[in-house]
Design a protein around this motif. Structure first.
Motif, mmCIF file in Angstrom:
data_model
loop_
_atom_site.group_PDB
_atom_site.id
_atom_site.type_symbol
_atom_site.label_atom_id
_atom_site.label_comp_id
_atom_site.label_asym_id
_atom_site.label_seq_id
_atom_site.Cartn_x
_atom_site.Cartn_y
_atom_site.Cartn_z
ATOM 1 N N ASN A 1 0.849 -1.195 0.000
ATOM 2 C CA ASN A 1 0.000 0.000 0.000
ATOM 3 C C ASN A 1 0.885 1.245 0.000
ATOM 4 O O ASN A 1 1.694 1.434 0.907
ATOM 5 N N PRO A 2 0.750 2.109 -1.012
ATOM 6 C CA PRO A 2 1.646 3.253 -1.122
ATOM 7 C C PRO A 2 1.267 4.450 -0.246
ATOM 8 O O PRO A 2 1.968 5.471 -0.271
ATOM 9 N N TYR A 3 0.191 4.350 0.524
ATOM 10 C CA TYR A 3 -0.311 5.502 1.276
ATOM 11 C C TYR A 3 -0.083 5.334 2.775
ATOM 12 O O TYR A 3 -0.029 4.218 3.290
ATOM 13 N N GLU A 4 0.051 6.468 3.444
ATOM 14 C CA GLU A 4 0.221 6.468 4.896
ATOM 15 C C GLU A 4 -0.990 5.839 5.575
ATOM 16 O O GLU A 4 -2.130 6.048 5.156
ATOM 17 N N LYS A 5 -0.754 5.087 6.638
ATOM 18 C CA LYS A 5 -1.842 4.373 7.309
ATOM 19 C C LYS A 5 -2.913 5.307 7.843
ATOM 20 O O LYS A 5 -4.070 4.926 7.964
ATOM 21 N N SER A 6 -2.542 6.518 8.172
ATOM 22 C CA SER A 6 -3.506 7.457 8.746
ATOM 23 C C SER A 6 -4.384 8.123 7.681
ATOM 24 O O SER A 6 -5.342 8.819 8.013
ATOM 25 N N ALA A 7 -4.082 7.912 6.416
ATOM 26 C CA ALA A 7 -4.796 8.595 5.330
ATOM 27 C C ALA A 7 -5.984 7.759 4.845
ATOM 28 O O ALA A 7 -5.920 6.524 4.814
ATOM 29 N N ILE A 8 -7.047 8.429 4.441
ATOM 30 C CA ILE A 8 -8.202 7.728 3.890
ATOM 31 C C ILE A 8 -7.813 6.992 2.608
ATOM 32 O O ILE A 8 -8.366 5.934 2.287
ATOM 33 N N GLU A 9 -6.834 7.523 1.887
ATOM 34 C CA GLU A 9 -6.364 6.852 0.678
ATOM 35 C C GLU A 9 -5.856 5.437 0.985
ATOM 36 O O GLU A 9 -6.020 4.520 0.178
ATOM 37 N N HIS A 10 -5.235 5.284 2.160
ATOM 38 C CA HIS A 10 -4.743 3.960 2.577
ATOM 39 C C HIS A 10 -5.908 2.969 2.698
ATOM 40 O O HIS A 10 -5.823 1.843 2.203
ATOM 41 N N LEU A 11 -6.985 3.409 3.328
ATOM 42 C CA LEU A 11 -8.155 2.542 3.476
ATOM 43 C C LEU A 11 -8.785 2.213 2.120
ATOM 44 O O LEU A 11 -9.178 1.066 1.870
ATOM 45 N N LEU A 12 -8.895 3.218 1.257
ATOM 46 C CA LEU A 12 -9.505 2.998 -0.049
ATOM 47 C C LEU A 12 -8.678 2.020 -0.887
ATOM 48 O O LEU A 12 -9.224 1.128 -1.544
ATOM 49 N N TYR A 13 -7.363 2.184 -0.853
ATOM 50 C CA TYR A 13 -6.471 1.299 -1.608
ATOM 51 C C TYR A 13 -6.570 -0.127 -1.064
ATOM 52 O O TYR A 13 -6.714 -1.093 -1.822
ATOM 53 N N ALA A 14 -6.515 -0.266 0.267
ATOM 54 C CA ALA A 14 -6.598 -1.591 0.895
ATOM 55 C C ALA A 14 -7.929 -2.257 0.587
ATOM 56 O O ALA A 14 -7.998 -3.466 0.314
ATOM 57 N N LYS A 15 -9.004 -1.476 0.630
ATOM 58 C CA LYS A 15 -10.339 -1.999 0.332
ATOM 59 C C LYS A 15 -10.399 -2.577 -1.074
ATOM 60 O O LYS A 15 -10.854 -3.700 -1.293
ATOM 61 N N ASN A 16 -9.919 -1.808 -2.040
ATOM 62 C CA ASN A 16 -10.007 -2.281 -3.415
ATOM 63 C C ASN A 16 -9.052 -3.437 -3.672
ATOM 64 O O ASN A 16 -9.354 -4.322 -4.479
ATOM 65 N N TRP A 17 -7.905 -3.438 -2.991
ATOM 66 C CA TRP A 17 -6.975 -4.560 -3.179
ATOM 67 C C TRP A 17 -7.646 -5.866 -2.748
ATOM 68 O O TRP A 17 -7.542 -6.891 -3.436
ATOM 69 N N ILE A 18 -8.345 -5.843 -1.624
ATOM 70 C CA ILE A 18 -9.087 -7.018 -1.171
ATOM 71 C C ILE A 18 -10.108 -7.433 -2.227
ATOM 72 O O ILE A 18 -10.226 -8.618 -2.568
ATOM 73 N N ASP A 19 -10.842 -6.470 -2.763
ATOM 74 C CA ASP A 19 -11.846 -6.758 -3.784
ATOM 75 C C ASP A 19 -11.209 -7.355 -5.038
ATOM 76 O O ASP A 19 -11.757 -8.276 -5.653
ATOM 77 N N THR A 20 -10.058 -6.821 -5.409
ATOM 78 C CA THR A 20 -9.391 -7.266 -6.635
ATOM 79 C C THR A 20 -8.882 -8.692 -6.493
ATOM 80 O O THR A 20 -9.061 -9.527 -7.399
ATOM 81 N N VAL A 21 -8.255 -8.998 -5.369
ATOM 82 C CA VAL A 21 -7.797 -10.373 -5.136
ATOM 83 C C VAL A 21 -8.991 -11.318 -5.116
ATOM 84 O O VAL A 21 -8.962 -12.394 -5.745
ATOM 85 N N GLN A 22 -10.061 -10.913 -4.453
ATOM 86 C CA GLN A 22 -11.231 -11.785 -4.375
ATOM 87 C C GLN A 22 -11.866 -11.990 -5.747
ATOM 88 O O GLN A 22 -12.352 -13.084 -6.060
ATOM 89 N N TRP A 23 -11.872 -10.964 -6.570
ATOM 90 C CA TRP A 23 -12.391 -11.091 -7.939
ATOM 91 C C TRP A 23 -11.692 -12.255 -8.651
ATOM 92 O O TRP A 23 -12.332 -13.092 -9.283
ATOM 93 N N HIS A 24 -10.371 -12.316 -8.506
ATOM 94 C CA HIS A 24 -9.605 -13.346 -9.197
ATOM 95 C C HIS A 24 -9.712 -14.704 -8.494
ATOM 96 O O HIS A 24 -9.655 -15.749 -9.158
ATOM 97 N N LEU A 25 -9.886 -14.701 -7.184
ATOM 98 C CA LEU A 25 -10.163 -15.953 -6.486
ATOM 99 C C LEU A 25 -11.457 -16.584 -7.007
ATOM 100 O O LEU A 25 -11.542 -17.801 -7.208
ATOM 101 N N GLU A 26 -12.474 -15.742 -7.225
ATOM 102 C CA GLU A 26 -13.758 -16.236 -7.719
ATOM 103 C C GLU A 26 -13.609 -16.833 -9.124
ATOM 104 O O GLU A 26 -14.323 -17.781 -9.481
ATOM 105 N N ASP A 27 -12.696 -16.269 -9.930
ATOM 106 C CA ASP A 27 -12.425 -16.854 -11.246
ATOM 107 C C ASP A 27 -11.766 -18.223 -11.106
ATOM 108 O O ASP A 27 -12.184 -19.201 -11.738
ATOM 109 N N VAL A 28 -10.721 -18.291 -10.286
ATOM 110 C CA VAL A 28 -9.939 -19.520 -10.159
ATOM 111 C C VAL A 28 -10.790 -20.664 -9.621
ATOM 112 O O VAL A 28 -10.711 -21.800 -10.100
ATOM 113 N N VAL A 29 -11.625 -20.380 -8.608
ATOM 114 C CA VAL A 29 -12.390 -21.446 -7.961
ATOM 115 C C VAL A 29 -13.441 -22.033 -8.900
ATOM 116 O O VAL A 29 -13.961 -23.134 -8.650
ATOM 117 N N ARG A 30 -13.755 -21.340 -9.996
ATOM 118 C CA ARG A 30 -14.751 -21.840 -10.956
ATOM 119 C C ARG A 30 -14.134 -22.689 -12.071
ATOM 120 O O ARG A 30 -14.846 -23.135 -12.978
#
Length: 201
Positions: free
Chosen positions: A29-58
């Protein structure tokens, strides 16, 4: 606009993931932990990994043991996604803590962060539909059909962004107020899932 920031950070996270396109890649994560950008980046990273997990499991050829491992990973990911939404809502609660709701102020059907969750998933849909709309080895008919879907997704992104901005403005003005209900998921909790608490040691 807050949604413009969200879309920019989500796009960055999605592009960063696809540099390696590896579900096992550790987040940087390229953003400081105290910044909202950090949360937004982390949130989408989780979504992105899960998107590809859903592909693989099928994959119809997947080993059943591997599929179960991935299913449990997806369960953990869903819990992390929920936790991240609640962190983002906590940010908004802090932002608007001094706002006095007007008489007759109403609550929205979803909190700001759950709407932003949908914006994050929409970013992934747009990225992958754009890939399909420009895929060199696909037929022209396929690319045209995907471009039509992409146009709708982009319109949906504009509409959702406008709705989120309106909600945030209403909360800031006291026309609406927000609450955060902890999701209280039960299936991951050994004290709440009968299958788990019913097992013998």
């Amino acid at each position: 606009m807050f949604t413009a920031l969200c879309i920019r950070i989500f796009d960055q996270s999605i592009r960063d993931y696809h540099v390696y396109n590896d579900i096992h890649r550790v987040i940087s994560n390229p953003y400081e932990k105290s910044a909202i950008e950090h949360l937004l980046y982390a949130k989408n990273w989780i979504d992105t990994v899960q998107w590809h997990l859903e592909d693989v499991v099928r994959d119809p050829r997947i080993d059943p043991v591997k599929a179960l491992e991935l299913k449990r990973w997806i369960d953990r990911s869903n819990q992390e996604r929920t936790d991240m939404v609640e962190y983002i809502d906590s940010y908004f609660l802090a932002q608007y803590k001094d706002v006095q709701p007007q008489a007759g102020a109403s609550i929205n059907t979803e909190s700001p962060a759950w709407a932003i969750d949908r914006l994050s998933i929409l970013g992934l849909k747009i990225y992958h539909m754009r890939e399909e709309a420009t895929r060199p080895d696909a037929s022209e008919e396929h690319r045209r059909a995907c471009q039509a879907k992409l146009d709708i997704l982009l319109e949906q992104q504009r509409d959702l962004s406008a709705a989120i901005e309106e909600l945030l403005a209403d909360i800031a003005a006291g026309r609406k107020y927000m609450k955060v209900y902890k999701q209280m998921k039960m299936y991951n909790d050994p004290s709440l899932n009968p299958v788990l608490y019913g097992q013998k040691p």
